[in-house]
Motif scaffolding. Sequence first.
Motif, PDB file in Angstrom:
ATOM      1  N   PHE A  68      -5.604   0.756  -3.747  1.00 57.26           N
ATOM      2  CA  PHE A  68      -5.947   1.687  -4.825  1.00 57.26           C
ATOM      3  C   PHE A  68      -7.420   1.563  -5.200  1.00 57.26           C
ATOM      4  CE2 PHE A  68      -5.795   3.560  -9.072  1.00 57.26           C
ATOM      5  CZ  PHE A  68      -4.947   4.630  -8.870  1.00 57.26           C
ATOM      6  N   MET A  82      -4.250   8.415  -3.803  1.00 57.86           N
ATOM      7  CA  MET A  82      -4.025   7.694  -5.060  1.00 57.86           C
ATOM      8  C   MET A  82      -2.577   7.832  -5.519  1.00 57.86           C
ATOM      9  SD  MET A  82      -7.544   8.572  -7.137  1.00 57.86           S
ATOM     10  CE  MET A  82      -6.934   7.868  -8.669  1.00 57.86           C
ATOM     11  N   ALA A 101      -0.135   4.776  -5.912  1.00 58.83           N
ATOM     12  CA  ALA A 101       0.411   4.581  -7.263  1.00 58.83           C
ATOM     13  C   ALA A 101       1.928   4.444  -7.225  1.00 58.83           C
ATOM     14  CB  ALA A 101       0.006   5.746  -8.163  1.00 58.83           C
TER      15      ALA A 101
END
Length: 407
Positions: free
Chosen positions: A86, A213, A217
């Motif tokens: 990330f 992302m 996530a």
Amino acid sequence: PKKPPPGGHTVTVSFPHHSHNLSSVTEPLGKIPSHGSRASLLGGSFDPAFRRRTGGFRAREGYSNVAPAAHTPRMYVPNTHWTWSFAIVTLIQTIVTLGLECYIFANFQIQELPNDSPASKTIPTFLALYGFGFLYELVLVYDALRMKNTIQIIGLCICNVGLLIYGAVQVNQIRDAVSTLAYMHMIDPIVWVQSEPFLIIIPCIVALGTFLMVFVAYKLYDEFAWTIYKHISADLQMKRRYLTYQIYIALLKFDFFFFLGFTVQFLVLVSSLKMDTEFALTVAAIPVTIIILVCGAWFVRRETTTGMIIIILLFFAAMAYFCFKLFRMYSPETYSWYLPARPSMTFFAIITIVLIVITIINACICVHNFNRGLKPHINRKKNKEAEKTNTELTSNLTQVPSRMMID
């Protein structure tokens, strides 16, 4: 048994051997010389049959040795595969985007002639604000990974979608600004031809970064869920209160960025030509807003009801302010003042109003959760400092011996 040397006698003890024969065996341990012996004045002689038992009091009592705590670095460093992923995705996205933005800005500044047109301030303001958005997002990424805040991670993915939309909006606004300056013979129209491909590439890069992302996530959600479980335990009600608190804190951080983005555009593109009372009040509102957001976070951590009520009322005032600005941007009497930046300012104003409404709702829920056991969980630093004051004896007494020793 071995005969004692002259002038002394032998002391024997019995202890079990770890063998099949559990009978007691008598062995000499050492010599205790008598006072009448001359050898006692010299300390006696060493008995080779003496056996020193390994370990000390802790070993005899059955306590295990506790290794000293490992040195933890002062600065957080990602320590798992997905936290590194990330961080790297957002870092690469920021570096590439800022590089393209810097090229567009430099090309514009080199070829533009000096002038006082509001259009000349549009491109630098948009590019600077866009670059600040990615840098601020990078800071929030580090903060979210350090705090293992799943809600903030999700909010960053949504924020990246907002930056994607803003990147698409700025293409048309920069084109209009270049057209206006070219009509005034202040810039060569070739600037738009040179900048357009890079302005189109930027939203594509942000879209790819957003996809990555969101995927990472999803993996971090499972990874951080175990941390929250260990921190809050399995109490479902407490987990919901902690979730509301995390949402509220994350909203305060995003409120700051969108309020600042709207205010900067207003000051640079709208109020720079007229230093009136509204301009002074807008400048003064920036530090006041920062203080309000900081106090909002401080009051919820201390569970101060009176302070939170004041913060909620100030949020209502901020919402009224942005609604007023949104009305003036489309009012026939004042809409011309906002034309250079009206699309982007409208975008920021609407998002800020939505965030303020959600923040007020979460603030009310947080106040409702006061005095219900959440305060010790969110004030972890004090608890950790208290744990450091425990002595070795107090920490060891909480351990249960692995086996009972009978000497």
